[in-house]
Design a protein around this motif. Structure first.
Motif, mmCIF file in Angstrom:
data_model
loop_
_atom_site.group_PDB
_atom_site.id
_atom_site.type_symbol
_atom_site.label_atom_id
_atom_site.label_comp_id
_atom_site.label_asym_id
_atom_site.label_seq_id
_atom_site.Cartn_x
_atom_site.Cartn_y
_atom_site.Cartn_z
ATOM 1 N N UNK A 58 0.830 -1.203 0.000
ATOM 2 C CA UNK A 58 0.000 0.000 0.000
ATOM 3 C C UNK A 58 0.869 1.259 0.000
ATOM 4 N N UNK A 59 0.394 2.342 -0.603
ATOM 5 C CA UNK A 59 1.048 3.635 -0.350
ATOM 6 C C UNK A 59 1.059 3.875 1.161
ATOM 7 N N UNK A 60 2.071 4.569 1.676
ATOM 8 C CA UNK A 60 2.193 4.705 3.126
ATOM 9 C C UNK A 60 0.951 5.315 3.767
ATOM 10 N N UNK A 61 0.288 6.237 3.100
ATOM 11 C CA UNK A 61 -0.903 6.861 3.680
ATOM 12 C C UNK A 61 -2.056 5.875 3.826
ATOM 13 N N UNK A 62 -1.982 4.753 3.110
ATOM 14 C CA UNK A 62 -3.042 3.740 3.153
ATOM 15 C C UNK A 62 -2.564 2.432 3.785
ATOM 16 N N UNK A 63 -1.412 2.455 4.448
ATOM 17 C CA UNK A 63 -0.793 1.230 4.953
ATOM 18 C C UNK A 63 -1.699 0.495 5.937
ATOM 19 N N UNK A 64 -1.990 -0.785 5.611
ATOM 20 C CA UNK A 64 -2.789 -1.683 6.448
ATOM 21 C C UNK A 64 -4.187 -1.131 6.759
ATOM 22 N N UNK A 65 -4.747 -0.386 5.814
ATOM 23 C CA UNK A 65 -6.096 0.157 6.024
ATOM 24 C C UNK A 65 -7.166 -0.636 5.275
#
Length: 290
Positions: free
Chosen positions: A112-119
């Motif tokens: 994921x892009x870091x802003x969406x990590x594990x979301x």
């Protein structure tokens, strides 16, 4: 000596089992850090587009006085890059910035892009596009091996089921008190090597009295015990330091942790706070509980 030991990736490429991580090492200082590490005996260097120090790491490799074919260089495709065109451009950008004719290993930094990590979103199509660009670059001789980082089982399966070649490595957070055994076992079962970053838990395990007592019994420091733990689990291990003395001591890990002590270390209470590092996605509670 650990610095002379390698593992063979599935495509025959040899990778040193102990490398130097370079996260948070300033670009202006990175070249000297690499040169110092080469002098100590390191032959494996890990950087990333996101670290902002590829230029310095590349300079250090080129000016180390050691032949390029004796050094193993890893960099990472920025986590936000999820299209074929962007990935192609970024791969060439890393080669140009580092001043290298080839990169030994390039990996997708995160599913994921870091802003969406594990979301919740896994960006399957975007990761396949990025993977295709890496496959093309390896076929063209720009990269010797390709892999992934921070990939969970479902993310690995996406590449394994749909890519032309499997990942050579999966690099993720692994250390005493936070060792994702299921993911390690699954990754290895697919013929993929596991790389452990932050084997010292971003420094947070240094104050653990149980770990410190055990290290004292072995006559070593906590960092040495932590690195040895990862190596005994069969993980390629990437401690980060910019200090020459620490580079040396981190490589002085020829001792053996007993089976009983390994079991104790596997059961250490997990860290629930990584201090300042908790602001980074991979150290956040959502990442650790997923």
């Amino acid at each position: 000596m650990v610095l002379n030991q390698t593992r063979t990736l599935y495509n025959g490429v040899e990778i040193p089992i102990l490398g130097l991580g370079t996260w948070m090492i300033d670009d202006a200082k990175a070249a000297q850090v690499v040169r110092d590490a080469v002098e100590v005996g390191y032959r494996h260097f890990d950087t990333a587009q996101a670290y902002g120090n590829e230029r310095g790491v590349g300079e250090g490799v080129r000016t180390s006085g050691t032949g390029r074919d004796e050094l193993f260089v890893t960099t990472k495709l920025a986590a936000e890059i999820k299209s074929l065109a962007e990935a192609r451009t970024a791969i060439d950008g890393s080669l140009e910035l580092m001043g290298l004719d080839y990169i030994d290993l390039m990996i997708i930094h995160s599913p994921q892009p870091w802003a969406e990590f594990r979301k919740g979103e896994h960006f399957f199509e975007g990761n396949l596009e990025a993977w295709r660009a890496l496959e093309e670059a390896m076929q063209a001789g720009k990269l010797r091996a390709i892999g992934v980082s921070n990939f969970e089982k479902v993310d690995l399966d996406n590449i394994l089921d749909n890519g032309k070649v499997p990942p050579a490595v999966n690099q993720f957070l692994a250390h005493i008190s936070n060792t994702p055994f299921e993911l390690i076992d699954y990754t290895k079962s697919k013929g993929i090597e596991v790389e452990a970053y932050s084997p010292l838990g971003h420094g947070e395990i240094l104050g653990n009295p149980v770990i410190a007592d055990m290290a004292n019994r072995y006559g070593v420091g906590v960092p040495q015990l932590a690195i040895r733990y990862c190596l005994q689990l069969g993980l390629i291990t990437l401690p980060k330091t910019a200090t020459k003395a620490h580079m040396r001591s981190n490589a002085e890990v020829e001792f053996e942790i007993s089976t009983a002590d390994m079991e104790l270390l596997k059961s250490i209470t997990p860290i629930d706070n990584y201090g300042e590092a908790s602001a980074f996605p991979v150290y956040g509670k959502n990442a650790r509980s997923s």
